[in-house]
Write a protein that holds these residues in place. Sequence first.
Motif, PDB file in Angstrom:
ATOM      1  N   THR A   1       0.861  -1.182   0.000  1.00 13.04           N
ATOM      2  CA  THR A   1       0.000   0.000   0.000  1.00 13.04           C
ATOM      3  C   THR A   1       0.899   1.233   0.000  1.00 13.04           C
TER       4      THR A   1
ATOM      5  N   VAL B   1      -1.850   6.614   1.014  1.00 11.68           N
ATOM      6  CA  VAL B   1      -3.143   6.020   0.660  1.00 11.68           C
ATOM      7  C   VAL B   1      -3.829   5.586   1.950  1.00 11.68           C
ATOM      8  N   GLU B   2      -5.054   5.984   2.111  1.00  6.59           N
ATOM      9  CA  GLU B   2      -5.813   5.592   3.298  1.00  6.59           C
ATOM     10  C   GLU B   2      -6.750   4.455   2.914  1.00  6.59           C
ATOM     11  N   ARG B   3      -6.686   3.370   3.684  1.00  3.32           N
ATOM     12  CA  ARG B   3      -7.528   2.200   3.432  1.00  3.32           C
ATOM     13  C   ARG B   3      -8.578   2.101   4.539  1.00  3.32           C
TER      14      ARG B   3
ATOM     15  N   GLU C   1     -10.173   3.425   9.675  1.00  2.00           N
ATOM     16  CA  GLU C   1      -9.400   4.106   8.640  1.00  2.00           C
ATOM     17  C   GLU C   1      -7.940   3.804   8.938  1.00  2.00           C
TER      18      GLU C   1
ATOM     19  N   ARG D   1      -3.711   3.933   7.709  1.00  2.00           N
ATOM     20  CA  ARG D   1      -2.614   4.483   6.911  1.00  2.00           C
ATOM     21  C   ARG D   1      -1.373   3.621   7.161  1.00  2.00           C
TER      22      ARG D   1
END
Length: 137
Positions: free
Chosen positions: A43, A47-49, A99, A101
């Motif tokens: 990742t 990018v925030e997943r 959330e 990171r």
Amino acid sequence: MPATPYLLSFDCVGSPSIGFITSTQHAAHIPFEIKRVFWTQATPPGVERGHHANLATEEVLVALNGSIHVRTDTGHEQQEFILSSPQQGLYIPAMCWTELRFSEGATALCLTSTDFSEEDYLRDYAYFLKLATHSSL
């Protein structure tokens, strides 16, 4: 009151000269029967997943390498965690918005209480909050 995320510690044996083995020892530290295991890697930083909650699925999240910054929201309480050791996991209850990171090169391991089902995912934050705040009435 809904369940709250919390940190778990895992058993670790070994030494710097030979390496380490980290184990849940027959899943004694996991608060559910494990149905699925998956991992996330590569990742890109920034990018925030996540950006979802699960209706029924409980999870334990572990940073196998690198670090993962996790924001959780139960609709009643918000918390922040930094996972940076494979000897520690984060328990994420059902109905908990997350959330995530990732640092450069981080790999996340996730243990879940259910098999994957898209119907279990809440991907709209406003709808999640409505459900989370009304479920405690």
